[in-house]
Design a protein around this motif. Structure first.
Motif, PDB file in Angstrom:
ATOM      1  N   HIS A 120      12.284   9.967   1.720  1.00 33.88           N
ATOM      2  CA  HIS A 120      11.403   8.895   2.346  1.00 33.88           C
ATOM      3  C   HIS A 120      10.315   8.952   1.198  1.00 33.88           C
ATOM      4  CE1 HIS A 120      12.935   9.302   6.178  1.00 33.88           C
ATOM      5  NE2 HIS A 120      12.758  10.712   6.375  1.00 33.88           N
ATOM      6  N   ILE A 121      10.400   7.726   0.519  1.00 30.73           N
ATOM      7  CA  ILE A 121       9.498   7.441  -0.540  1.00 30.73           C
ATOM      8  C   ILE A 121       8.301   6.561  -0.167  1.00 30.73           C
ATOM      9  CG2 ILE A 121       9.238   6.457  -2.797  1.00 30.73           C
ATOM     10  CD1 ILE A 121      12.422   6.803  -3.333  1.00 30.73           C
ATOM     11  N   ASN A 122       7.276   7.304  -0.307  1.00 29.94           N
ATOM     12  CA  ASN A 122       5.998   6.702   0.196  1.00 29.94           C
ATOM     13  C   ASN A 122       5.147   6.454  -1.021  1.00 29.94           C
ATOM     14  OD1 ASN A 122       5.204   6.999   3.568  1.00 29.94           O
ATOM     15  ND2 ASN A 122       6.962   8.078   2.550  1.00 29.94           N
ATOM     16  N   ILE A 123       4.704   5.027  -1.227  1.00 29.20           N
ATOM     17  CA  ILE A 123       3.842   4.788  -2.411  1.00 29.20           C
ATOM     18  C   ILE A 123       2.435   3.912  -1.966  1.00 29.20           C
ATOM     19  CG2 ILE A 123       3.882   3.371  -4.286  1.00 29.20           C
ATOM     20  CD1 ILE A 123       7.179   3.665  -4.271  1.00 29.20           C
ATOM     21  N   VAL A 124       1.522   4.533  -2.445  1.00 30.16           N
ATOM     22  CA  VAL A 124       0.035   3.928  -2.381  1.00 30.16           C
ATOM     23  C   VAL A 124      -0.221   3.427  -3.839  1.00 30.16           C
ATOM     24  CG1 VAL A 124      -2.085   4.305  -1.987  1.00 30.16           C
ATOM     25  CG2 VAL A 124      -0.570   5.364  -0.723  1.00 30.16           C
ATOM     26  N   PRO A 125       0.034   2.250  -4.239  1.00 28.22           N
ATOM     27  CA  PRO A 125      -0.269   1.476  -5.533  1.00 28.22           C
ATOM     28  C   PRO A 125      -1.750   1.639  -5.974  1.00 28.22           C
ATOM     29  CG  PRO A 125       0.381  -0.206  -3.968  1.00 28.22           C
ATOM     30  CD  PRO A 125       0.486   1.059  -3.261  1.00 28.22           C
ATOM     31  N   LYS A 126      -2.472   1.487  -4.891  1.00 28.31           N
ATOM     32  CA  LYS A 126      -4.053   1.351  -5.472  1.00 28.31           C
ATOM     33  C   LYS A 126      -4.868   2.259  -4.242  1.00 28.31           C
ATOM     34  CE  LYS A 126      -3.645  -3.113  -7.599  1.00 28.31           C
ATOM     35  NZ  LYS A 126      -4.180  -4.348  -7.348  1.00 28.31           N
ATOM     36  N   LEU A 127      -5.426   3.454  -4.844  1.00 29.02           N
ATOM     37  CA  LEU A 127      -6.211   4.168  -3.914  1.00 29.02           C
ATOM     38  C   LEU A 127      -7.368   3.474  -3.135  1.00 29.02           C
ATOM     39  CD1 LEU A 127      -5.970   7.748  -5.501  1.00 29.02           C
ATOM     40  CD2 LEU A 127      -4.765   7.104  -3.710  1.00 29.02           C
ATOM     41  N   GLY A 128      -7.633   3.797  -1.974  1.00 24.15           N
ATOM     42  CA  GLY A 128      -8.735   2.912  -1.399  1.00 24.15           C
ATOM     43  C   GLY A 128      -8.286   1.438  -0.899  1.00 24.15           C
ATOM     44  N   THR A 129      -7.130   1.084  -1.395  1.00 24.10           N
ATOM     45  CA  THR A 129      -6.616  -0.333  -1.113  1.00 24.10           C
ATOM     46  C   THR A 129      -5.982  -0.748   0.129  1.00 24.10           C
ATOM     47  OG1 THR A 129      -7.410  -1.363  -2.977  1.00 24.10           O
ATOM     48  CG2 THR A 129      -5.787  -2.646  -1.774  1.00 24.10           C
ATOM     49  N   PHE A 130      -6.376  -1.069   1.343  1.00 24.09           N
ATOM     50  CA  PHE A 130      -5.623  -1.024   2.562  1.00 24.09           C
ATOM     51  C   PHE A 130      -4.838  -2.439   2.862  1.00 24.09           C
ATOM     52  CE2 PHE A 130      -8.339   2.571   2.511  1.00 24.09           C
ATOM     53  CZ  PHE A 130      -7.581   3.797   3.148  1.00 24.09           C
ATOM     54  N   ASP A 131      -4.980  -3.298   2.180  1.00 24.81           N
ATOM     55  CA  ASP A 131      -4.547  -4.568   2.620  1.00 24.81           C
ATOM     56  C   ASP A 131      -3.202  -4.824   1.885  1.00 24.81           C
ATOM     57  OD1 ASP A 131      -6.611  -5.469   4.138  1.00 24.81           O
ATOM     58  OD2 ASP A 131      -7.834  -6.200   2.220  1.00 24.81           O
ATOM     59  N   LYS A 132      -2.220  -5.074   2.622  1.00 19.86           N
ATOM     60  CA  LYS A 132      -0.796  -5.536   2.286  1.00 19.86           C
ATOM     61  C   LYS A 132      -0.574  -6.523   1.434  1.00 19.86           C
ATOM     62  CE  LYS A 132       3.668  -4.103   3.282  1.00 19.86           C
ATOM     63  NZ  LYS A 132       4.086  -2.484   3.610  1.00 19.86           N
ATOM     64  N   ASP A 133      -0.085  -6.307   0.453  1.00 20.29           N
ATOM     65  CA  ASP A 133       0.063  -7.520  -0.627  1.00 20.29           C
ATOM     66  C   ASP A 133       1.765  -7.724  -0.925  1.00 20.29           C
ATOM     67  OD1 ASP A 133       0.675  -8.870  -3.090  1.00 20.29           O
ATOM     68  OD2 ASP A 133      -1.239  -8.390  -4.077  1.00 20.29           O
ATOM     69  N   LYS A 134       1.966  -9.085  -0.238  1.00 23.08           N
ATOM     70  CA  LYS A 134       3.505  -9.550  -0.483  1.00 23.08           C
ATOM     71  C   LYS A 134       4.272  -9.486  -1.713  1.00 23.08           C
ATOM     72  CE  LYS A 134       3.664 -11.962   3.873  1.00 23.08           C
ATOM     73  NZ  LYS A 134       3.949 -13.248   4.828  1.00 23.08           N
ATOM     74  N   SER A 135       3.411  -9.712  -2.700  1.00 24.98           N
ATOM     75  CA  SER A 135       4.097 -10.067  -4.056  1.00 24.98           C
ATOM     76  C   SER A 135       4.047  -8.572  -4.525  1.00 24.98           C
ATOM     77  CB  SER A 135       3.237 -10.839  -4.909  1.00 24.98           C
ATOM     78  OG  SER A 135       1.774 -10.279  -5.243  1.00 24.98           O
ATOM     79  N   LEU A 136       3.301  -7.718  -4.332  1.00 25.51           N
ATOM     80  CA  LEU A 136       3.121  -6.395  -4.756  1.00 25.51           C
ATOM     81  C   LEU A 136       4.364  -5.559  -4.116  1.00 25.51           C
ATOM     82  CD1 LEU A 136       1.998  -4.043  -6.492  1.00 25.51           C
ATOM     83  CD2 LEU A 136       0.288  -3.768  -4.594  1.00 25.51           C
ATOM     84  N   ALA A 137       4.446  -5.904  -2.854  1.00 25.65           N
ATOM     85  CA  ALA A 137       5.607  -5.306  -2.180  1.00 25.65           C
ATOM     86  C   ALA A 137       7.103  -5.679  -2.536  1.00 25.65           C
ATOM     87  CB  ALA A 137       5.639  -5.784  -0.580  1.00 25.65           C
TER      88      ALA A 137
END
Length: 203
Positions: A120-137
């Protein structure tokens, strides 16, 4: 050692004293062969629950750090952590090449079922940012799946393929296999009215 793995092993038997003796001997062999650095046996049910509580705290702990992008994959056991390292390095490079701010350090956490390679790979690309980004996804997805497929792993593990991954079917199934899947689908659903496009992409 850097990047250690923590393995939780639970066994069941009919004789507690005999079972504990076998596990103690097993741990001793692992120590003597330098396979592990540390380890211990639970002494009662309370300690068992405490160990499981640590394992089950993985999801909420990561969720508190920022928006989490989750992946359920399987990889060869000997390369279990290599995928995480590759994803972390490539994602960090991509994020920083697109940003003019301070250096971005993504968090890549892995837990799962080591015996069958399920990660189960869980990735937090930017600490403290909680909004989902479709392009980043999409970016993260492409990096993760490329790392998995290059090791002949599977992009679907215990939670199945689902409609979110069906666009990758052509990359994980041969043309003849896909053709057979469509034929079987047509036998049971000749008019294409049963969940069209949910699993098999539309023709």
């Amino acid at each position: 050692k850097s990047n250690p793995l923590y393995l939780l092993v639970e066994t069941q038997g009919s004789n507690l004293e005999h079972d504990n003796s076998k596990m103690d001997a097993f741990l001793t062999r692992l120590f003597e062969s330098s396979t592990i650095d540390n380890g211990f046996l639970s002494q009662d049910s309370k300690q068992i629950m405490e160990m499981w509580k640590i394992r089950e705290s993985c999801n909420p702990s990561v969720a508190r750090a920022g928006c989490v992008y989750k992946f359920d994959v399987s990889v060869p056991i000997e390369e279990y952590m290599d995928v995480a390292h590759e994803v972390n390095n490539k994602l960090k490079a991509e994020l920083n090449s697109r940003s003019e701010d301070d250096e971005i350090t993504p968090v890549v956490c892995v837990w799962g079922h080591l015996a069958d390679g399920n990660a189960h790979i869980n990735i937090v690309p930017k600490l403290g940012t909680f909004d989902k980004d479709k392009s980043l996804a999409k970016l993260i997805e492409s990096i993760v799946y490329a790392a998995v497929l290059s090791r002949k792993g599977s992009i679907s593990a215990e939670h199945g393929l689902g409609q979110s991954k069906n666009s990758y079917l052509s990359k994980i199934k041969t043309e003849s296999t896909l053709d057979m899947m469509y034929q079987v689908k047509k036998i049971f659903d000749p008019r294409g009215i049963m969940n069209p496009g949910k699993y098999l992409p539309r023709c």
